[in-house]
Design a protein around this motif. Structure first.
Motif, short mmCIF file in Angstrom:
data_model
loop_
_atom_site.label_atom_id
_atom_site.label_comp_id
_atom_site.label_asym_id
_atom_site.label_seq_id
_atom_site.Cartn_x
_atom_site.Cartn_y
_atom_site.Cartn_z
N ARG A 77 0.84 -1.20 0.00
CA ARG A 77 0.00 0.00 0.00
C ARG A 77 0.87 1.24 0.00
O ARG A 77 1.85 1.30 0.74
CB ARG A 77 -0.93 0.03 1.21
N GLN A 78 0.52 2.21 -0.81
CA GLN A 78 1.21 3.49 -0.86
C GLN A 78 0.21 4.58 -0.55
O GLN A 78 -0.67 4.89 -1.35
CB GLN A 78 1.82 3.74 -2.25
N GLY A 79 0.27 5.14 0.65
CA GLY A 79 -0.60 6.23 1.04
C GLY A 79 0.08 7.57 0.86
O GLY A 79 1.16 7.67 0.29
N ARG A 80 -0.56 8.62 1.36
CA ARG A 80 0.01 9.96 1.22
C ARG A 80 1.29 10.11 2.03
O ARG A 80 2.23 10.76 1.60
CB ARG A 80 -1.02 11.00 1.68
N ASN A 81 1.34 9.47 3.20
CA ASN A 81 2.50 9.60 4.08
C ASN A 81 3.24 8.29 4.33
O ASN A 81 4.42 8.30 4.65
CB ASN A 81 2.08 10.19 5.44
N VAL A 82 2.53 7.19 4.25
CA VAL A 82 3.10 5.90 4.66
C VAL A 82 3.03 4.91 3.51
O VAL A 82 2.01 4.80 2.82
CB VAL A 82 2.36 5.33 5.89
N ALA A 83 4.13 4.17 3.32
CA ALA A 83 4.17 3.09 2.34
C ALA A 83 4.55 1.80 3.06
O ALA A 83 5.46 1.80 3.90
CB ALA A 83 5.19 3.38 1.24
N GLN A 84 3.85 0.72 2.74
CA GLN A 84 4.18 -0.58 3.31
C GLN A 84 4.61 -1.50 2.17
O GLN A 84 3.88 -1.68 1.19
CB GLN A 84 2.99 -1.17 4.07
N GLY A 104 7.74 5.99 6.18
CA GLY A 104 6.84 7.10 6.44
C GLY A 104 7.52 8.45 6.38
O GLY A 104 8.64 8.62 6.85
N ARG A 107 6.05 13.87 9.96
CA ARG A 107 4.83 14.64 10.21
C ARG A 107 5.13 15.75 11.22
O ARG A 107 6.12 15.68 11.96
CB ARG A 107 3.73 13.76 10.79
#
Length: 259
Positions: A77-84, A104, A107
């Motif tokens: 998963r690639q989110g706005r702040n965090v990638a796993q 990440g 912030r």
């Protein structure tokens, strides 16, 4: 040279990969856990070079890892702040290591407090005595300098604490260095064993407390402490501090304790 043997064969494409000259990194019939974890981490970061800083990881040591492997990695998963990112090592048709890496971006801080100061500070590594000289697995004797960081020796409180430094750090970034040496010590349960027997790491989870860890002259103080041991397993807390006593890594591990 030994660091190059670990990292140079890893490409952004992953897939079938052959390592050579790994004798110095073996622990019995498998690759030392820190070395195999570093291979999995490097495979992820070379495949996806634009990831933010590493914040945490969960590593499972599933089966013995040898020199001929298949490296698999994917962005879960690639989110706005965090990638796993998941990366795996496969040998002879079976998964031997699987890892989740959490990356990440920084912030704006809404909670700030430092990790507690290290208890029973042993003093600077420059003043410590050598430990494990001529003892331990081949990967320790060939790749690490180990110094004493506690007075206790032999059976007793299930805590093992040592200063550790890689003899070859050339080309390693600080995160890779911590991954490579984070699992270097035997478990604290070793001090509570009623008789000598083999031990084996099953997993390793850790949080990085600093995105760019720093220390002096490559020295890190490593501590493995058994929180509970029974039924052939030990729950261990693993921590790393820099040479000035600032904690950089906080982790846990399950260890198999054979009789």
């Amino acid at each position: 040279m030994s660091i190059a043997n670990l990292l140079d064969p890893i490409t952004a494409n992953g897939g079938e990969t052959r390592f050579s000259g790994l004798d110095h990194w073996m622990q019995g019939r498998t690759l030392y856990g820190g070395a195999s974890a570093l291979i999995a981490y490097t495979a992820a970061t070379r495949a996806f070079p634009d990831l933010p800083p590493l914040r945490a990881a969960q590593v499972a040591f599933v089966a013995p890892t040898g020199p001929e492997v298949e490296l698999r990695r994917e962005v879960v998963r690639q989110g706005r702040n965090v990638a796993q990112v998941k990366s795996e090592i496969w040998c002879e048709g079976q998964c031997t290591l699987t890892a989740f890496w959490l990356f990440g971006t920084e912030r704006e801080a809404n909670a700030v407090h430092d990790a507690a100061p290290v208890a029973d500070w042993p003093g600077a590594p420059e003043d410590a005595e050598p430990a494990m000289h001529g003892k331990g697995p081949a990967f320790i004797q060939n790749n690490f300098e180990i110094l004493r960081a506690q007075e206790m020796q032999g059976p007793g409180e299930p805590v093992v604490r040592r200063w550790a430094r890689l003899t070859d750090r050339e080309g390693l970034d600080p995160i890779s260095e911590l991954i490579l040496l984070g699992d270097v010590l035997p478990p604290g349960a070793m001090r509570a064993m009623q008789r000598q027997g083999p031990i084996s790491s099953i997993n390793w989870s850790f949080n990085l407390l600093e995105p760019e860890p720093e220390t002096r002259d490559g020295w890190w103080m490593s501590e493995n402490a058994s929180q509970h041991a029974a039924h052939g397993y030990s729950s261990e807390r693993l921590r790393l501090w820099n040479a000035d006593g600032k904690q950089m890594l906080d982790g846990m591990q399950c260890v198999a304790v054979f009789g």
